[in-house]
Design a protein around this motif. Structure first.
Motif, PDB file in Angstrom:
ATOM      1  N   LYS A 187      72.963  11.337 -14.395  1.00  0.00           N
ATOM      2  CA  LYS A 187      73.741  10.842 -13.841  1.00  0.00           C
ATOM      3  C   LYS A 187      74.238   9.299 -13.846  1.00  0.00           C
ATOM      4  O   LYS A 187      75.257   8.677 -14.095  1.00  0.00           O
ATOM      5  N   THR A 188      73.011   8.530 -13.873  1.00  0.00           N
ATOM      6  CA  THR A 188      72.829   7.200 -13.973  1.00  0.00           C
ATOM      7  C   THR A 188      73.752   6.915 -15.147  1.00  0.00           C
ATOM      8  O   THR A 188      73.701   5.328 -15.834  1.00  0.00           O
TER       9      THR A 188
ATOM     10  N   PHE B 194      63.475  15.295 -18.959  1.00  0.00           N
ATOM     11  CA  PHE B 194      64.058  16.546 -18.824  1.00  0.00           C
ATOM     12  C   PHE B 194      65.332  16.489 -19.981  1.00  0.00           C
ATOM     13  O   PHE B 194      66.322  17.425 -19.286  1.00  0.00           O
TER      14      PHE B 194
ATOM     15  N   ASP C  31      53.477   7.265  -8.909  1.00  0.00           N
ATOM     16  CA  ASP C  31      53.392   8.122  -9.762  1.00  0.00           C
ATOM     17  C   ASP C  31      52.420   9.459  -9.720  1.00  0.00           C
ATOM     18  O   ASP C  31      52.308  10.143  -8.515  1.00  0.00           O
ATOM     19  N   VAL C  32      52.437  10.363 -10.471  1.00  0.00           N
ATOM     20  CA  VAL C  32      52.116  12.068 -10.288  1.00  0.00           C
ATOM     21  C   VAL C  32      50.840  12.237 -10.269  1.00  0.00           C
ATOM     22  O   VAL C  32      51.006  12.416  -9.475  1.00  0.00           O
TER      23      VAL C  32
ATOM     24  N   SER D 290      70.339  13.865  -9.312  1.00  0.00           N
ATOM     25  CA  SER D 290      70.233  14.694 -10.522  1.00  0.00           C
ATOM     26  C   SER D 290      69.417  15.481 -10.668  1.00  0.00           C
ATOM     27  O   SER D 290      68.879  15.668 -12.258  1.00  0.00           O
ATOM     28  N   VAL D 291      68.019  14.829 -10.088  1.00  0.00           N
ATOM     29  CA  VAL D 291      66.859  15.250 -10.095  1.00  0.00           C
ATOM     30  C   VAL D 291      67.373  16.374  -8.853  1.00  0.00           C
ATOM     31  O   VAL D 291      65.423  16.449  -9.043  1.00  0.00           O
TER      32      VAL D 291
ATOM     33  N   GLU E 116      58.457  17.019  -9.219  1.00  0.00           N
ATOM     34  CA  GLU E 116      57.889  18.669 -10.190  1.00  0.00           C
ATOM     35  C   GLU E 116      56.159  18.575  -9.299  1.00  0.00           C
ATOM     36  O   GLU E 116      56.049  19.749  -9.465  1.00  0.00           O
TER      37      GLU E 116
ATOM     38  N   MET F 185      63.011   1.775 -10.522  1.00  0.00           N
ATOM     39  CA  MET F 185      62.997   3.223  -9.738  1.00  0.00           C
ATOM     40  C   MET F 185      61.893   3.564 -10.348  1.00  0.00           C
ATOM     41  O   MET F 185      60.986   3.559 -11.431  1.00  0.00           O
ATOM     42  N   ALA F 186      61.010   4.540  -9.484  1.00  0.00           N
ATOM     43  CA  ALA F 186      60.027   5.763 -10.056  1.00  0.00           C
ATOM     44  C   ALA F 186      60.469   6.779  -9.913  1.00  0.00           C
ATOM     45  O   ALA F 186      61.214   6.779 -10.658  1.00  0.00           O
ATOM     46  N   GLU F 187      59.488   7.399 -10.930  1.00  0.00           N
ATOM     47  CA  GLU F 187      59.618   8.802 -12.254  1.00  0.00           C
ATOM     48  C   GLU F 187      60.073   9.843 -10.527  1.00  0.00           C
ATOM     49  O   GLU F 187      58.820  10.847 -10.497  1.00  0.00           O
ATOM     50  N   LEU F 188      61.061  10.131  -9.800  1.00  0.00           N
ATOM     51  CA  LEU F 188      61.123  10.580  -9.225  1.00  0.00           C
ATOM     52  C   LEU F 188      61.683  11.912  -9.952  1.00  0.00           C
ATOM     53  O   LEU F 188      60.618  13.502  -8.780  1.00  0.00           O
ATOM     54  N   GLY F 189      61.074  12.987 -10.688  1.00  0.00           N
ATOM     55  CA  GLY F 189      61.585  13.793 -11.399  1.00  0.00           C
ATOM     56  C   GLY F 189      60.187  14.395 -11.272  1.00  0.00           C
ATOM     57  O   GLY F 189      60.070  14.712 -10.922  1.00  0.00           O
ATOM     58  N   LEU F 190      59.584  13.620 -11.948  1.00  0.00           N
ATOM     59  CA  LEU F 190      58.153  13.792 -11.834  1.00  0.00           C
ATOM     60  C   LEU F 190      57.186  13.860 -10.750  1.00  0.00           C
ATOM     61  O   LEU F 190      56.470  14.870 -10.828  1.00  0.00           O
TER      62      LEU F 190
ATOM     63  N   PRO G 234      63.428   6.228 -14.238  1.00  0.00           N
ATOM     64  CA  PRO G 234      62.144   5.649 -13.954  1.00  0.00           C
ATOM     65  C   PRO G 234      61.566   5.673 -15.077  1.00  0.00           C
ATOM     66  O   PRO G 234      60.578   4.309 -15.229  1.00  0.00           O
ATOM     67  N   SER G 235      61.494   6.506 -15.829  1.00  0.00           N
ATOM     68  CA  SER G 235      60.376   5.785 -17.731  1.00  0.00           C
ATOM     69  C   SER G 235      60.698   6.987 -18.274  1.00  0.00           C
ATOM     70  O   SER G 235      61.748   7.407 -18.042  1.00  0.00           O
TER      71      SER G 235
ATOM     72  N   GLY H 299      63.460   1.830 -15.029  1.00  0.00           N
ATOM     73  CA  GLY H 299      63.461   1.466 -13.980  1.00  0.00           C
ATOM     74  C   GLY H 299      65.048   1.326 -13.081  1.00  0.00           C
ATOM     75  O   GLY H 299      65.036   1.562 -12.530  1.00  0.00           O
TER      76      GLY H 299
ATOM     77  N   TYR I  46      71.152   8.964  -9.593  1.00  0.00           N
ATOM     78  CA  TYR I  46      69.581   9.349 -10.148  1.00  0.00           C
ATOM     79  C   TYR I  46      69.371  10.431  -9.753  1.00  0.00           C
ATOM     80  O   TYR I  46      68.795  11.733 -10.233  1.00  0.00           O
TER      81      TYR I  46
ATOM     82  N   ARG J 123      59.065   8.645 -20.182  1.00  0.00           N
ATOM     83  CA  ARG J 123      58.182  10.142 -20.068  1.00  0.00           C
ATOM     84  C   ARG J 123      58.171  11.400 -18.994  1.00  0.00           C
ATOM     85  O   ARG J 123      58.999  12.797 -18.878  1.00  0.00           O
ATOM     86  N   GLU J 124      59.406  10.622 -18.345  1.00  0.00           N
ATOM     87  CA  GLU J 124      60.433  11.354 -17.602  1.00  0.00           C
ATOM     88  C   GLU J 124      61.452  11.811 -17.897  1.00  0.00           C
ATOM     89  O   GLU J 124      62.182  13.032 -18.208  1.00  0.00           O
TER      90      GLU J 124
END
Lengths: 315, 426
Positions: free
Chosen positions: A198-199, A251, B103-104, B173-174, B145, B137-142, A243-244, A239, B170, A246-247
């Motif tokens: 969404k961002t 997705f 972090d994950v 969306s996750v 999970e 922002m931190a890795e919210l989606g990961l 976020p990154s 960020g 964001y 890898r994220e």
């Protein structure tokens, strides 16, 4: 040599965007581009449609790929090409955009190919010059030749555009490619699904003709004939909007597993340059379904067609 | 596993609107039956719970430990032991540790430590921003999970509204729930207690309601526009609760929690510079406290939390302004709510709802209810037991409880997690 009767059927003086072109206008350019693609493939002698004409590349934002593509296209047509290094010249000395345009206009070129970092910047220049202006990308607004090469690549591979489902995934909000390509695809009867977190998804994409705007890549891939990945600006990855890396890849990266969700033999496209391992897996970028290098090839053909139609007219 | 039958308890199951005496049968870690009279199958362990209340195990959405990094305050093991003594069978662990859980691998660390050392179920909360700095922002989606229940920025709001907007956008969306402590840092300044006449008299700087209301209103608006799920954490002002109710009525996914100690204590309890009553947000005026209780009664709040924040003596035996914020709360969460219920603010079933199905439903957890097939997480408590809280008798490694010396009603006697007794009061 392609039919040049077409020249006078194209009712626009400039190519500033896909917005405002009819499907007939687009098809005229695609047909001509396809002819040029065949000519090049058959290694025929360059067509001299623009012999004696002067094409100026005016790139306020650096882009080696697009600038080279325009340069090759113009040279194949026999034009003289001047690359104005504006990023390092008069603009740096404080000359305004309008002054640059007026100065160039006085030199009487036949076509100006302009890239500018501001949306609407190319249009502003086009008002101040007498020659044809071709938008080579303005801010986050339009990139019409990219859209044309995208639809031409699809048309050549699928034989048609009408009824196809095209997924465009990536930074939709900041992409002039997403805008122009969506407009071109929908004008020709394809369905477009835009995918982004969404961002990176602007509001109001339905006004571009998009069928769907979603954050769910997997769901959007179902039944897709074409999957087009966009380049992600790495500075947005850290960020602020995401976020990154890898994220994002988790997705929104196009992987072999994900590609299986689309139709069998769906085309994989990317306007380049690619961030391998961020928006697309290398194996997919280089795989059988990828038409990414064909996009580059069609880029030259499309630019030949556009230059031919706009600069080839008698002044 | 041997089946267990608990007989004759007053069953309080808000998810099923049940408040009646009956039996409950547990097999293989799940609830097998709830009825007025269950015949025990052969080989069943039977417990007579006459006179006791039987509720779903409590779910506490806001617990701090010192693990990793500050184990002298509390570890996951010591917090868990204290929690089950308070009937808490699921607890969410705050990410403001050292290192921050952003972090994950760290989310997995908390989950793994919880599974290995905890007596109850432990859910990690992920950091909303890297290092809780309120910036990237931190890795919210990961992390989601990997098992993060929701995401919090610890004790601080995100100061930059543009950053908050992007994070909420964001998160939507996750499908991540964003929790924030509504607190405008600039307005809160260096305040240490509720702003007002008492603070002025005591010579302490105060934090007004405005610091909470403005931050909360901003985030409600941003979350609503982004279509995000926002959990306003530890709301202490009735004004912001009204705004939250209005947002909910508009259909926005805005939820909130209240800490039990804000329902129980007022600013006057700070009394003689009592640092165990130094918390953030501060205990408010009596009028605000009663208004908060009123809002809880009418259903404006989804969950009541302990806001357990263990602070060792060296952080609390200091002049009021220098002492750290925070109160231990795991062992007093249920008694505080039972006591308030006895005082007539709400009935017992409603008190239990805020501690069980209320928090469970925020995250669609299967526990928090006595439904057949649900996990057998239970708390048995004596609703009429009158006892004096003695901080030296608390199990938590840090015993900075504002309830010290207070008379409470209601005490947990047994706690079960997944069909196993994890606590029995001696």
């Amino acid at each position: 040599m392609p039919a040049t009767d077409d020249l006078h059927e194209f009712p626009h003086r400039h190519l500033l965007g896909i917005d405002g072109l009819s499907s007939k206008d687009i098809n005229l350019l695609l047909d001509l581009a396809e002819d040029y693609a065949d000519i090049t493939r058959k290694a025929k002698r360059p067509d001299a449609a623009l012999a004696g004409k002067v094409v100026v590349n005016l790139f306020f934002e650096n882009s080696t790929r697009t600038q080279s593509s325009f340069e090759i296209a113009a040279k194949r047509l026999g034009a003289d090409v001047i690359n104005m290094p504006v990023a390092a010249s008069s603009v740096k000395k404080g000359e305004t955009l309008i002054d640059t345009a007026v100065t160039l206009n006085a030199m009487r070129p036949d076509a100006l190919v302009i890239r500018h970092s501001a949306s609407g910047g190319v249009k502003l220049l086009s008002r101040k010059v007498d020659c044809a202006v071709i938008n080579a990308g303005d801010g986050t607004h339009e990139h019409p030749t990219q859209a044309l090469l995208d639809v031409l690549t699809i048309r050549r591979n699928m034989g048609k555009l009408k009824g196809l489902t095209v997924v465009i995934c990536g930074d939709i909000a900041h992409s002039r490619v997403a805008r122009s390509t969506t407009l071109a695809l929908t004008a020709l009867g394809a369905k477009v699904r835009l995918v982004a977190p969404k961002t990176l998804m602007p509001k109001g994409t339905e006004s571009w003709g998009a069928d769907q705007a979603t954050g769910d890549f997997d769901a959007a891939l179902e039944g897709a004939d074409v999957v087009m990945m966009l380049r992600l600006q790495l500075e947005r990855m850290d960020g602020a909007y995401l976020p990154s890396r890898r994220e994002y890849f988790r997705f929104y990266g196009l992987t072999a597993d994900r590609l299986c969700l689309a139709k069998e033999n769906a085309l994989v496209m990317h306007p380049g340059p690619m961030n391998r391992g961020i928006e697309i897996e290398s194996a997919i970028a280089d795989g059988d379904q990828s038409v990414i290098t064909e996009q580059v090839e069609m880029g030259v053909a499309v630019r030949e067609a556009v230059l031919h139609v706009l600069a080839g007219r008698a002044s | 596993m041997t089946p267990t039958l608990i007989r004759g308890a007053r069953i309080l199951d808000p998810a099923n609107d049940r408040d009646e005496v009956g039996d409950i049968l547990i097999t293989d870690g799940v609830i097998e039956g709830v009825a007025s009279d269950i015949r025990a199958p052969a080989g069943t362990n039977t417990i007579d719970a006459t006179g006791l209340c039987l509720a779903p195990g409590l779910i506490d959405l806001r617990v701090k430990t010192g693990e990793p990094g500050e184990e002298q305050r509390e570890t996951i093991a010591t917090a868990s032991a204290a929690a089950v003594a308070g009937g808490i069978t699921t607890m969410a662990i705050m990410p403001d540790t050292n290192p921050v859980i952003d972090d994950v691998a760290l989310v997995e660390f908390i989950a793994r430590r919880g599974a290995a050392q905890g007596k109850n179920r432990i859910c990690p909360i992920g950091a909303l921003t890297r290092g809780l700095a309120g910036d990237a922002m931190a890795e919210l989606g990961l992390m989601r999970e990997a098992g993060a229940l929701y995401f919090s920025n610890g004790e601080n709001s995100i100061a930059n509204a543009g950053t908050m907007k992007r994070i909420l956008t964001y998160a939507a969306s996750v499908d991540a729930t964003v929790a924030v402590r509504p607190l405008d840092g600039a307005l809160a300044g260096s305040g240490v207690m509720n702003a007002g006449a008492l603070a002025a008299k005591m010579g302490l700087s105060g934090v007004g309601h405005d610091a909470e209301i403005i931050a909360g209103q901003r985030d409600i608006l941003l979350a609503e526009n982004a279509g995000a799920t926002l959990l306003l954490d530890q709301v202490s002002t009735p004004e912001l609760l009204s705004d939250i109710e209005a947002a909910k009525d508009r259909g926005a996914n805005i939820r909130c929690t209240v800490a039990a100690h804000h329902l129980f204590f007022g600013e006057a309890d700070v009394g003689d510079y009592l640092t165990y009553c130094k918390v953030s947000p501060p205990f408010r005026s009596e009028r605000a406290r009663l208004a908060l209780l009123d809002a809880v009664t009418r259903g404006a709040v989804c969950a009541v939390v302990s806001a357990h924040d263990p602070q060792p003596p060296e952080e609390k035996r200091l002049p009021f302004e220098e002492a750290s914020f925070g109160a231990a709360g795991l062992e007093t969460l249920l008694p505080a709510m039972v006591t308030l219920s006895h005082e007539g603010h709400f009935d017992l079933l409603q008190a239990i709802r805020l501690l069980t199905s209320g928090p469970a439903d925020l995250f669609s957890l299967p526990q928090g209810r006595l439904t057949v097939g649900a996990p057998a997480d239970l708390a048995l408590f004596d609703p009429n037991k009158v006892w004096e809280c003695d901080r030296d008798a608390l199990i938590s490694r840090s015993t900075n409880s504002p309830f010290d010396g207070r008379t409470l009603r209601g005490q947990v006697t047994h706690t079960m997690v997944a069909g196993e007794w994890v606590y029995k009061r001696a």
